[in-house]
Design an enzyme around this catalytic site. Structure first.
Site, short mmCIF file in Angstrom:
data_model
loop_
_atom_site.label_atom_id
_atom_site.label_comp_id
_atom_site.label_asym_id
_atom_site.label_seq_id
_atom_site.Cartn_x
_atom_site.Cartn_y
_atom_site.Cartn_z
CG ASN A 201 -1.68 1.22 1.46
OD1 ASN A 201 -1.77 2.06 0.58
ND2 ASN A 201 -2.28 1.36 2.65
CD1 TRP A 202 3.41 0.81 -2.66
CD2 TRP A 202 3.60 1.84 -4.65
NE1 TRP A 202 4.09 -0.03 -3.50
CE2 TRP A 202 4.22 0.57 -4.74
CE3 TRP A 202 3.59 2.65 -5.79
CZ2 TRP A 202 4.82 0.10 -5.91
CZ3 TRP A 202 4.20 2.19 -6.96
CH2 TRP A 202 4.80 0.93 -7.00
CE LYS A 203 -0.08 3.31 4.75
NZ LYS A 203 -0.06 3.42 6.18
CG HIS B 11 -5.87 1.93 5.18
ND1 HIS B 11 -5.46 2.88 6.08
CD2 HIS B 11 -4.85 1.04 5.05
CE1 HIS B 11 -4.23 2.58 6.47
NE2 HIS B 11 -3.83 1.48 5.86
CD GLU C 170 -2.94 5.51 6.77
OE1 GLU C 170 -2.91 5.54 5.53
OE2 GLU C 170 -2.02 5.02 7.47
CD GLU D 241 -3.71 -2.54 7.33
OE1 GLU D 241 -2.59 -2.78 6.86
OE2 GLU D 241 -4.33 -1.50 7.08
N GLY E 72 2.28 2.21 10.80
CA GLY E 72 3.25 3.30 10.66
C GLY E 72 3.93 3.70 11.96
CB SER F 23 5.04 -1.82 12.06
OG SER F 23 4.60 -0.50 12.31
N GLY G 72 2.74 -1.16 4.33
CA GLY G 72 2.78 0.27 4.00
C GLY G 72 4.21 0.72 3.78
N GLY G 73 4.78 1.33 4.81
CA GLY G 73 6.12 1.92 4.73
C GLY G 73 7.17 1.06 4.04
P1 PGA Z 1 2.67 0.25 7.72
O1 PGA Z 1 1.23 0.47 7.07
O2 PGA Z 1 3.21 -1.03 7.13
O3 PGA Z 1 3.47 1.46 7.30
O4 PGA Z 1 2.47 0.16 9.18
C1 PGA Z 1 0.35 -0.60 6.85
C2 PGA Z 1 -0.93 -0.11 6.22
O5 PGA Z 1 -1.33 1.02 6.52
O6 PGA Z 1 -1.57 -0.82 5.45
#
Ligand code: PGA
Length: 254
Positions: A9-11, A95, A97, A167, A173, A213, A234-235
């Site tokens: 997930n490149w956000k 998600h 966010e 999640e 993050g 994470s 994500g990251g």
């Molecule tokens: P993260 O994000 O790996 O940076 O914690 C995961 C996500 O939001 O899907």
């Protein structure tokens, strides 16, 4: 029996050029790696260009959101038909966010899942509790509500296409990963919920990803757990090396 799936997930990161570079890196390193299903979810603006890079491989394209109408006067929104048109096969829905910053609710999540399924996109449905909810022993209650309302009235024959991502919000993050045991407990609850509400066959086939994470150093222990079938990253998906290492380490124990 469930093929592992690793989704990046490149956000809201990467310009078109940067996205193409990242996709090319993943393609180069993972071209012959068929033990894991791989999905890249760049921002909308890069979907088309990333698709050009991966279209001749087994790597799949996913979007990070969609709107539940197929077209119309909805300024700023992107429809499922448009996502299909760009080459998407997957779409992340709900998600945390989106829930936190863009007022997404279980009800809108439900509409989006139904729309995605109707056009043949595979939804990656995100659920998970906040730190406050975990600390007040509400994790299962929250996840159960998100499943019950988010997946309301989804027909049996389409349910098996859905991917669920657990999640925990406090792990996203933050560098704080849920322990494999904490994650497994919720994953098992989710699989049991699917069994109770759909069938044991569907429950056994549904892939449940962990997100929060995930790194090359912790994916292996997470994947040891019976009900963890992959990760939404994500990251660590923003760099070729860490994404590739996660993908490879995910199947080390098999
Ligand atoms: P993260 O994000 O790996 O940076 O914690 C995961 C996500 O939001 O899907």
């Amino acid at each position: 029996m469930r093929k592992p799936l690793i989704a990046g997930n490149w956000k809201m990161y990467k310009t078109i050029n940067e996205a193409v570079e990242l996709a090319n890196g993943a393609k180069r390193e993972l071209l012959d790696f068929s033990e894991v299903d791989i999905v890249l979810c760049p921002p909308f603006t890069s979907l088309d260009s990333v698709y050009e890079v991966i279209m001749d491989t087994d790597i799949k394209l996913g979007a990070q959101n969609l709107y539940w109408q197929e077209e119309g006067a909805f300024t700023g929104e992107v429809s499922p038909i448009m996502l299909k048109d760009c080459g998407c096969e997957y779409v992340i829905i709900g998600h945390s966010e989106r829930r936190k910053y863009f007022a997404e609710t279980d009800e809108t999540v439900n509409k989006k899942i139904k729309t995605a399924l109707a056009v043949g996109l595979i939804p990656i449905v995100c659920v998970g509790e906040t730190l406050k909810e975990r600390e007040s022993q509400k994790t299962i209650e929250v996840v159960q509500r998100q499943l019950q309302q988010g997946l309301k009235e989804i027909a049996k024959d389409t349910f098996s296409k859905i991917v669920i991502a657990y999640e925990p919000v406090w792990a996203i993050g933050t560098g704080k990963t849920a322990t494999p045991q904490q994650a497994q407990e919720v994953h098992k609850f989710i699989r049991d919920w699917i069994e109770d509400n759909y069938s044991s066959d569907i429950a056994q086939k549904t892939r449940i990803l962990y997100g929060g994470s995930v790194k090359p150093s912790n994916i292996e222990e997470l994947m040891r757990e019976e009900d963890i079938d992959g990760a939404l990253v994500g990251g660590a998906s923003l760099k070729v090396s860490s994404f590739v290492d996660i993908t490879r380490n995910a199947v080390k124990i098999r």
